[in-house]
Design a protein around this motif. Structure first.
Motif, PDB file in Angstrom:
ATOM      1  N   UNK A  30     -17.887  18.953  -1.986  1.00  0.00           N
ATOM      2  CA  UNK A  30     -18.463  17.689  -2.444  1.00  0.00           C
ATOM      3  C   UNK A  30     -19.548  17.190  -1.498  1.00  0.00           C
ATOM      4  N   UNK A  31     -19.480  17.562  -0.237  1.00  0.00           N
ATOM      5  CA  UNK A  31     -20.549  17.215   0.699  1.00  0.00           C
ATOM      6  C   UNK A  31     -21.754  18.137   0.489  1.00  0.00           C
ATOM      7  N   UNK A  32     -21.513  19.430   0.430  1.00  0.00           N
ATOM      8  CA  UNK A  32     -22.619  20.378   0.309  1.00  0.00           C
ATOM      9  C   UNK A  32     -23.404  20.192  -0.984  1.00  0.00           C
TER      10      UNK A  32
ATOM     11  N   UNK B  28     -19.027  13.061  -8.588  1.00  0.00           N
ATOM     12  CA  UNK B  28     -19.188  12.087  -7.502  1.00  0.00           C
ATOM     13  C   UNK B  28     -19.895  10.825  -7.991  1.00  0.00           C
ATOM     14  N   UNK B  29     -20.983  11.025  -8.725  1.00  0.00           N
ATOM     15  CA  UNK B  29     -21.750   9.890  -9.237  1.00  0.00           C
ATOM     16  C   UNK B  29     -20.890   9.046 -10.171  1.00  0.00           C
ATOM     17  N   UNK B  30     -20.089   9.694 -11.008  1.00  0.00           N
ATOM     18  CA  UNK B  30     -19.187   8.966 -11.893  1.00  0.00           C
ATOM     19  C   UNK B  30     -18.141   8.181 -11.129  1.00  0.00           C
ATOM     20  N   UNK B  31     -17.563   8.812 -10.112  1.00  0.00           N
ATOM     21  CA  UNK B  31     -16.536   8.143  -9.315  1.00  0.00           C
ATOM     22  C   UNK B  31     -17.117   6.914  -8.617  1.00  0.00           C
TER      23      UNK B  31
ATOM     24  N   UNK C 102       0.865  -1.182   0.000  1.00  0.00           N
ATOM     25  CA  UNK C 102       0.000   0.000   0.000  1.00  0.00           C
ATOM     26  C   UNK C 102       0.899   1.230   0.000  1.00  0.00           C
ATOM     27  N   UNK C 103       0.629   2.135  -0.912  1.00  0.00           N
ATOM     28  CA  UNK C 103       1.403   3.370  -0.969  1.00  0.00           C
ATOM     29  C   UNK C 103       0.442   4.551  -1.023  1.00  0.00           C
ATOM     30  N   UNK C 104       0.954   5.687  -0.702  1.00  0.00           N
ATOM     31  CA  UNK C 104       0.165   6.916  -0.758  1.00  0.00           C
ATOM     32  C   UNK C 104      -0.377   7.137  -2.175  1.00  0.00           C
ATOM     33  N   UNK C 105       0.416   6.824  -3.182  1.00  0.00           N
ATOM     34  CA  UNK C 105       0.003   7.033  -4.567  1.00  0.00           C
ATOM     35  C   UNK C 105      -1.079   6.067  -5.029  1.00  0.00           C
ATOM     36  N   UNK C 106      -1.268   4.964  -4.296  1.00  0.00           N
ATOM     37  CA  UNK C 106      -2.296   4.006  -4.695  1.00  0.00           C
ATOM     38  C   UNK C 106      -3.669   4.355  -4.130  1.00  0.00           C
ATOM     39  N   UNK C 107      -3.747   5.371  -3.282  1.00  0.00           N
ATOM     40  CA  UNK C 107      -5.021   5.791  -2.701  1.00  0.00           C
ATOM     41  C   UNK C 107      -5.764   6.654  -3.718  1.00  0.00           C
ATOM     42  N   UNK C 108      -6.992   6.279  -4.003  1.00  0.00           N
ATOM     43  CA  UNK C 108      -7.797   6.989  -4.987  1.00  0.00           C
ATOM     44  C   UNK C 108      -9.125   7.372  -4.335  1.00  0.00           C
ATOM     45  N   UNK C 109      -9.251   8.633  -3.951  1.00  0.00           N
ATOM     46  CA  UNK C 109     -10.457   9.132  -3.296  1.00  0.00           C
ATOM     47  C   UNK C 109     -11.055  10.265  -4.120  1.00  0.00           C
ATOM     48  N   UNK C 110     -12.347  10.475  -4.000  1.00  0.00           N
ATOM     49  CA  UNK C 110     -12.947  11.619  -4.703  1.00  0.00           C
ATOM     50  C   UNK C 110     -12.443  12.924  -4.099  1.00  0.00           C
ATOM     51  N   UNK C 111     -12.382  13.956  -4.901  1.00  0.00           N
ATOM     52  CA  UNK C 111     -11.902  15.256  -4.434  1.00  0.00           C
ATOM     53  C   UNK C 111     -12.983  15.981  -3.647  1.00  0.00           C
ATOM     54  N   UNK C 112     -12.569  16.811  -2.728  1.00  0.00           N
ATOM     55  CA  UNK C 112     -13.479  17.568  -1.892  1.00  0.00           C
ATOM     56  C   UNK C 112     -14.227  18.659  -2.623  1.00  0.00           C
ATOM     57  N   UNK C 113     -13.881  18.894  -3.883  1.00  0.00           N
ATOM     58  CA  UNK C 113     -14.594  19.920  -4.651  1.00  0.00           C
ATOM     59  C   UNK C 113     -15.395  19.315  -5.808  1.00  0.00           C
TER      60      UNK C 113
END
Length: 181
Positions: free
Chosen positions: A124-126, A38-41, A21-32
């Motif tokens: 992304x929450x709002x 979001x739906x696509x992700x 596991x590496x930092x570069x392997x983390x894939x999260x949606x962006x906060x903006x």
């Protein structure tokens, strides 16, 4: 999660995980992200819009650095101006803010109530409340914590099945989930 008031559920065991596991392997949606992003992700992971809104409720616990939401403090029309003023003070003193300022240490549905009041920290929450396509789910979860908990458990179970490895693809069942065997 149960210690913070959240639902109790059985986590599926025996999942094959990768050995690295590496930092570069983390894939999260962006906060903006907006709702389409979001739906696509989440859709690319095989998760539904309901799963997405329910999983976003995990932001009822946690904090974010001002760098993730600072762009919203300069007059974002979806943000409560009093909340923005409070956040500007937080960014000046601590450099972070809780994702759920109302009950930051409790896993509950206050996150959704915050969104209805324009108090979502991340854009992304709002957007879950600002966009009419997802607003109904936010309203449902804000009014019914049991519905949120049920949908959250179902979505977490589905999320746990995403990207499962096999021995042939370099996976292993870890003896301790924090470390490769």
């Amino acid at each position: 999660m149960m210690q913070s008031g959240g639902p109790n559920y059985a986590v599926e065991l025996g999942r094959f995980d990768g050995r690295v596991s590496t930092r570069n392997s983390v894939n999260l949606p962006h906060g903006n992200f907006n709702l389409d992003q979001l739906t696509g992700y989440f859709g690319s992971l095989g998760l539904s819009p309901t799963d997405m809104v329910a999983l976003s409720g995990g932001h009822t616990i946690g904090a974010a650095s001002c760098s993730f939401f600072g762009y919203r403090l300069g007059g974002d029309p979806t943000m409560d101006p009093n909340f923005a003023a409070m956040l500007r003070g937080s960014c000046g003193s601590s450099g972070f803010a809780f994702l759920d300022a109302a009950t930051p240490l409790r896993f509950d549905n206050a996150f959704y109530q915050n969104l209805r009041a324009g108090r979502g920290l991340l854009g992304s929450d709002q957007t879950l409340y600002s966009d009419p396509r997802s607003r109904g789910l936010v309203d449902r979860y804000a009014a019914n914590q049991g519905a949120f908990f049920n949908d959250f458990v179902a979505a977490m179970t589905k999320l746990g099945r995403v990207g499962v490895k096999s021995p042939a693809t370099g996976g292993e069942i870890r003896r301790d989930c924090r470390f490769p065997n």
